[in-house]
Design a protein around this motif. Structure first.
Motif, short mmCIF file in Angstrom:
data_model
loop_
_atom_site.label_atom_id
_atom_site.label_comp_id
_atom_site.label_asym_id
_atom_site.label_seq_id
_atom_site.Cartn_x
_atom_site.Cartn_y
_atom_site.Cartn_z
N MET A 47 0.31 12.16 -1.11
CA MET A 47 0.40 13.61 -1.12
C MET A 47 1.27 14.09 -2.28
SD MET A 47 -1.51 14.70 1.08
CE MET A 47 -1.27 16.22 1.85
N LEU A 48 2.33 13.34 -2.57
CA LEU A 48 3.19 13.68 -3.68
C LEU A 48 2.43 13.56 -4.99
CD1 LEU A 48 6.07 14.45 -4.59
CD2 LEU A 48 6.56 12.00 -4.75
N ALA A 49 1.64 12.49 -5.13
CA ALA A 49 0.86 12.28 -6.34
C ALA A 49 -0.19 13.39 -6.48
CB ALA A 49 0.20 10.91 -6.32
N LEU A 50 -0.83 13.73 -5.37
CA LEU A 50 -1.83 14.81 -5.40
C LEU A 50 -1.16 16.15 -5.76
CD1 LEU A 50 -4.18 14.04 -2.39
CD2 LEU A 50 -4.74 13.97 -4.80
N GLY A 51 0.05 16.40 -5.27
CA GLY A 51 0.78 17.63 -5.59
C GLY A 51 1.11 17.69 -7.08
N LYS A 52 1.55 16.53 -7.62
CA LYS A 52 1.84 16.49 -9.05
C LYS A 52 0.57 16.72 -9.86
CE LYS A 52 5.86 13.47 -8.86
NZ LYS A 52 6.42 12.18 -9.25
N MET A 83 0.80 -1.14 0.00
CA MET A 83 0.00 0.00 0.00
C MET A 83 0.87 1.24 0.00
SD MET A 83 -3.31 0.32 1.73
CE MET A 83 -4.15 1.66 1.60
N ALA A 84 0.32 2.30 -0.56
CA ALA A 84 1.11 3.50 -0.70
C ALA A 84 1.05 4.31 0.58
CB ALA A 84 0.60 4.33 -1.85
N SER A 85 2.11 4.93 0.87
CA SER A 85 2.16 5.73 2.09
C SER A 85 1.45 7.06 1.85
CB SER A 85 3.61 5.93 2.51
OG SER A 85 4.22 6.82 1.62
N ASN A 86 1.24 7.71 2.93
CA ASN A 86 0.56 8.99 2.91
C ASN A 86 1.40 10.02 2.16
OD1 ASN A 86 -1.64 10.48 3.54
ND2 ASN A 86 -1.01 10.96 5.63
N ASP A 87 2.69 9.94 2.30
CA ASP A 87 3.58 10.87 1.60
C ASP A 87 3.50 10.65 0.09
OD1 ASP A 87 4.47 12.06 3.89
OD2 ASP A 87 6.21 10.74 4.10
N ASP A 88 3.41 9.38 -0.33
CA ASP A 88 3.31 9.08 -1.76
C ASP A 88 2.00 9.65 -2.33
OD1 ASP A 88 5.73 7.81 -1.78
OD2 ASP A 88 4.85 5.81 -1.44
#
Length: 135
Positions: free
Chosen positions: A8-13, A1-6
């Motif tokens: 957030m990074l995807a959402l930022g991109k 499963m993807a971490s919260n940081d991943d």
């Protein structure tokens, strides 16, 4: 499963991509607005030129009609004056022909008299000498 940081990074991109699309659409929208404004300006200028040309054509037509009317009036005046002057011109031509005829007759009479005088001069001299009894 993807971490919260991943995530957030995807959402930022994703947010960055959406922001870029929004900027690109705004730029396109601005350029399209400028392009339409230029096209509308050209259409307005063309409409003004067409209206000016129509006015010019209408005025030219009126001037042509006025000139044709004046030419017709002048033509009628010339024809009327020519009808009035023609008898005087014909009379002048007749008088000129008569004058040339009279001048020719006077010249012919002068030549005839001169010829007769030249022909008869010897006889006249002899007659005058005989009458005056000059030897």
């Amino acid at each position: 499963m993807a971490s919260n940081d991943d995530i957030m990074l995807a959402l930022g991109k994703l947010q960055e991509g959406v922001d870029r699309l929004r900027v690109d659409f705004q730029d396109e929208k601005g350029m399209a607005h400028e392009s339409r404004a230029v096209i509308h300006q050209r259409l307005d200028n063309q409409a003004l030129q067409i209206a000016h040309m129509e006015t010019t054509i209408a005025v030219s037509g009126q001037i042509d009609a006025q000139v044709r009317g004046e030419i017709q009036a002048l033509k009628e005046t010339v024809e009327k004056n020519q009808g009035i002057v023609t008898p005087a011109i014909d009379e002048w031509k007749r008088m000129k022909t008569l004058g040339v005829g009279i001048s020719g007759l006077i010249a012919f009479a002068g030549l005839t008299i001169g010829g007769i005088v030249a022909y008869m001069s010897e006889t006249a001299v002899a007659a005058v000498r005989h009458w005056l009894r000059i030897p």
